[in-house]
Design a protein around this motif. Structure first.
Motif, PDB file in Angstrom:
ATOM      1  N   GLU A  35       8.257  -4.076  -4.648  1.00 26.84           N
ATOM      2  CA  GLU A  35       7.604  -3.060  -3.818  1.00 26.84           C
ATOM      3  C   GLU A  35       8.318  -1.711  -3.883  1.00 26.84           C
ATOM      4  N   ILE A  36       9.454  -1.672  -4.535  1.00 22.35           N
ATOM      5  CA  ILE A  36      10.261  -0.451  -4.591  1.00 22.35           C
ATOM      6  C   ILE A  36       9.953   0.295  -5.882  1.00 22.35           C
ATOM      7  N   PRO A  37       9.540   1.556  -5.772  1.00 23.62           N
ATOM      8  CA  PRO A  37       9.187   2.313  -6.978  1.00 23.62           C
ATOM      9  C   PRO A  37      10.397   2.566  -7.873  1.00 23.62           C
ATOM     10  N   THR A  38      10.108   2.745  -9.139  1.00 24.82           N
ATOM     11  CA  THR A  38      11.172   3.031 -10.103  1.00 24.82           C
ATOM     12  C   THR A  38      11.066   4.456 -10.647  1.00 24.82           C
ATOM     13  N   ASP A  39      10.107   5.235 -10.136  1.00 25.20           N
ATOM     14  CA  ASP A  39       9.880   6.575 -10.654  1.00 25.20           C
ATOM     15  C   ASP A  39      10.511   7.689  -9.817  1.00 25.20           C
TER      16      ASP A  39
END
Length: 90
Positions: A49-53
């Motif tokens: 659920e954690i963005p990588t961008d």
């Protein structure tokens, strides 16, 4: 560690992902606007659920050991100096 002064403009413009991993009660007692709530005991199973961008900043009440523990579980994450207490001037 990210300072309060560095965080506020980034958070306001959506340039960071704020992760509040405290308990449900702690979160409901007061949290930083735009913070995503994922309790620490659920974090390992919800990393997707954690963005990588964008940069990820973890936060707890006082911004100490628990924040660093959560940040260590997320590649490249950092934690907020002083936590929610400092954010709200407590």
């Amino acid at each position: 560690m990210m300072t309060q002064a560095d965080l506020k403009p980034l958070l306001k413009h959506g340039k960071v992902f704020m992760l509040d991993f405290r308990s449900k009660n702690e979160f409901e007692d007061g949290h930083i606007p735009w913070a995503k709530h994922i309790p620490l005991n659920e974090l390992a199973g919800r990393l997707h659920e954690i963005p990588t961008d964008k940069p990820v900043i973890t936060v707890c009440g006082k911004g100490g050991g628990r924040s660093a523990e959560a940040a260590a579980m997320i590649p490249g994450a950092d934690w907020l100096e002083g936590g929610t207490d400092a954010y709200f001037g407590q």
